[in-house]
Design a protein around this motif. Sequence first.
Motif, PDB file in Angstrom:
ATOM      1  N   LEU A 275     -81.416  -3.804 -20.877  1.00 43.38           N
ATOM      2  CA  LEU A 275     -82.455  -5.305 -21.158  1.00 43.38           C
ATOM      3  C   LEU A 275     -82.930  -4.126 -22.982  1.00 43.38           C
ATOM      4  O   LEU A 275     -82.560  -4.321 -24.550  1.00 43.38           O
ATOM      5  N   LEU A 276     -83.511  -2.937 -22.440  1.00 41.47           N
ATOM      6  CA  LEU A 276     -84.544  -2.233 -23.240  1.00 41.47           C
ATOM      7  C   LEU A 276     -83.020  -0.709 -23.622  1.00 41.47           C
ATOM      8  O   LEU A 276     -83.816  -0.452 -25.110  1.00 41.47           O
ATOM      9  N   VAL A 302     -75.140  -6.406 -14.736  1.00 40.72           N
ATOM     10  CA  VAL A 302     -76.611  -6.431 -14.701  1.00 40.72           C
ATOM     11  C   VAL A 302     -76.663  -6.526 -16.249  1.00 40.72           C
ATOM     12  O   VAL A 302     -77.188  -7.639 -16.315  1.00 40.72           O
ATOM     13  N   SER A 303     -76.016  -5.641 -16.738  1.00 39.79           N
ATOM     14  CA  SER A 303     -76.345  -5.429 -18.409  1.00 39.79           C
ATOM     15  C   SER A 303     -75.496  -6.337 -19.066  1.00 39.79           C
ATOM     16  O   SER A 303     -76.262  -7.031 -20.406  1.00 39.79           O
ATOM     17  N   GLU A 304     -74.245  -7.132 -18.393  1.00 38.28           N
ATOM     18  CA  GLU A 304     -73.345  -8.164 -19.255  1.00 38.28           C
ATOM     19  C   GLU A 304     -74.456 -10.111 -19.314  1.00 38.28           C
ATOM     20  O   GLU A 304     -74.040 -10.422 -20.504  1.00 38.28           O
ATOM     21  N   TYR A 314     -75.172  -5.534 -24.759  1.00 36.54           N
ATOM     22  CA  TYR A 314     -75.799  -5.079 -23.044  1.00 36.54           C
ATOM     23  C   TYR A 314     -75.262  -4.636 -22.886  1.00 36.54           C
ATOM     24  O   TYR A 314     -75.437  -3.546 -22.331  1.00 36.54           O
ATOM     25  N   LEU A 315     -74.663  -3.303 -23.573  1.00 39.61           N
ATOM     26  CA  LEU A 315     -74.216  -1.846 -23.610  1.00 39.61           C
ATOM     27  C   LEU A 315     -73.695  -1.246 -24.764  1.00 39.61           C
ATOM     28  O   LEU A 315     -72.999  -1.701 -24.836  1.00 39.61           O
ATOM     29  N   ARG A 429     -90.878  -8.916 -27.758  1.00 36.38           N
ATOM     30  CA  ARG A 429     -90.635 -10.272 -27.140  1.00 36.38           C
ATOM     31  C   ARG A 429     -89.737 -10.726 -26.042  1.00 36.38           C
ATOM     32  O   ARG A 429     -90.665 -11.113 -25.787  1.00 36.38           O
ATOM     33  N   ALA A 430     -88.497  -9.756 -26.468  1.00 35.42           N
ATOM     34  CA  ALA A 430     -87.894 -10.556 -25.782  1.00 35.42           C
ATOM     35  C   ALA A 430     -88.440  -9.629 -23.673  1.00 35.42           C
ATOM     36  O   ALA A 430     -87.867 -10.770 -23.338  1.00 35.42           O
ATOM     37  N   LEU A 431     -88.384  -8.751 -23.678  1.00 38.08           N
ATOM     38  CA  LEU A 431     -89.138  -8.139 -23.014  1.00 38.08           C
ATOM     39  C   LEU A 431     -89.867  -9.048 -22.344  1.00 38.08           C
ATOM     40  O   LEU A 431     -90.229  -8.779 -21.292  1.00 38.08           O
TER      41      LEU A 431
END
Length: 651
Positions: A275-276, A302-304, A314-315, A429-431
Amino acid sequence: MASGDRPAAVQESTYTEYRTIRESRNKPKSKHRKSVHQARKSVSQEGAAHFHKLEEDITCSVCLQELSDPVSITCGHTFCRDCITLYWNTPGLLGYRCPECRKICPRDQFIPVYRLQNMVTKVQLAVKEVQSRQLLPSPLQLVYTDSVGRLQLDESVVQRCFLDSEMSEFPLCLICIMGEKRRGKSTLLNYILRALHCLERSQPVSLGQEDEPLTGFEWRRGTDGVTKGIWIWSKPFILERNGEKLAVYVLDTEGSLDIEGDRETCIKLSALSMLLSSYLIFNVNTNLKTTELDYMEMYLHVSELTGASFSLQYLQHLDLLVRDWQDSDHCGREAARAYLQHESEKLRLRRGSEYRRLLDTLRSPSVSGFLLPHPGKRFLRSTEGRLADMDCDFREQLTKYISDLMAGIWLHQKTDICGEKITCGHVGRALKEFVIMLQRTEYNFASPLEMFYSLENRRHMTTILKNFQDFLDQQLPANASPLKVLGVRTSEMRRRVTEQVTVLKDTYEGILTGSNAEEKKMLLDEIKSLLNEKQEYFCAEYSKRFTKCAVGIGCAVGGGVLCLAGGIAGAAVAGTVLAAEAVGLLGSTTAAMVGGAIGGSVTMGAIGTGVGAGVGGIIGHVEKKKEAESEHSPNTETSKEDIQPLVDEKN
């Protein structure tokens, strides 16, 4: 305090109380006040003078600290509410004096100063920002696991690193490294820090001096890891090119590939890393082993899923860094490209179906690789990580690797799922949202897919609750007129809201995903409870609003005509509306009588006559009769024709 105002014993007692307040408030603020003075040193002489004046304006003269819940007294001076209250616990001989101007002031006339409180808060935030910028950069633990293994987020670090007012609107690049512990991840990041220092100062990329000890992220020789969770360098590197700024973050992850840890923590940390990061370095030792291939396939999954949940790309770039490569004569990017092609072909022939995502990814232009030779025994024995201790070939390849990364850093800005650049504040904010979702309950993820299902179910719950709130706002807008409110009885409104709650419950149950029946039941129970709570609160507030509007209209009708008939009409309107409403809500004779009495007595009481109470009683009697008749007829509504005979009779 003047000595003639109070006895010495009282003065000493009060002074002791002052000291108690000051000591209790000094504990959390002593560092803050030091930071104020540090901030003042960092500005110009003229700016320092203004800051000193501002500091005086927001300081309480009793406790000598920043004002807390400030109030003004009649002479115009301002103090903390608790301080002035304690100061005036014992009056002087002439009354209560202002601690500053000594004027006599009434004790019970405090005026809250909200704007000053807001200014105090803003000054405190400004000082914190100045203080954080003055601190030396260091690694901060952004994400960690607590004593029971739950993932935790340090929100103060998120605020400092991503939501700080100075950088929250900057686009960003996030360099994150993950892999097995004790494989040189932190060492690599520390040399990346040195290179970024050069870029930030517009200097040629350098890894430092020959004998310069390595500092930055904590590292040491041995088998035990140092970092647990995700660490972030406290100060992003602000790069500038053609008037555009870019904030570059460096993160170190440990635990996402920890075979000794639990699988759920592994999945969570890998999801957060994906995510980061906008440039993810996957650090492996010697070659790609089956375990690492398994984890890579899971990470890609997971990233997808994570990207889909949070509308993030996602990647963006995956860099496979193979450490301690056995052939020191064939290292670097070109050798890595050939190696990855060879490994891809082997996977396709042997286990193509097991590594579908990995095979597709390895062929993607968003993936690169690098083969890095062994650093040498001398460097491994070193406790300082100096360049002088490295083997020449390792040092040469490390310099090439980091130089390549620095050269392309503007190409790796963080984007959303549509490819649009996003800001530091967006990521922060997403985190926070992502970790909050994970913390709401204990999950037992057996796979990345189950984690995705759980996150999606939570997001759907948020949407359902928002839709319900929008529905309630439509039913009773804040600016709705009294006539519009009275147009829908509370019983009818409750019916509407109940129907909507049922629809939303069924909708949520229909969109729940995943195979975990226990979790689904828990989520259904939770949303039912939340919807019912919102329903009851809304209906109670609507009932109050309905009653207020009924009484208001009754008063308006009665007061609009300056005669007895006008008063009777007002009572009739309010009384009938309230009586019928009470019957609808309570369904009892008592309710009808109470409603009629309220309608008459309140309305007519407002215009100073007792006629309304009588009319209200008659209206209540009519509603009582209609309630009795309702046993034979379902119609319990009170019509305009019901009111007219009463008005005519009284006239």
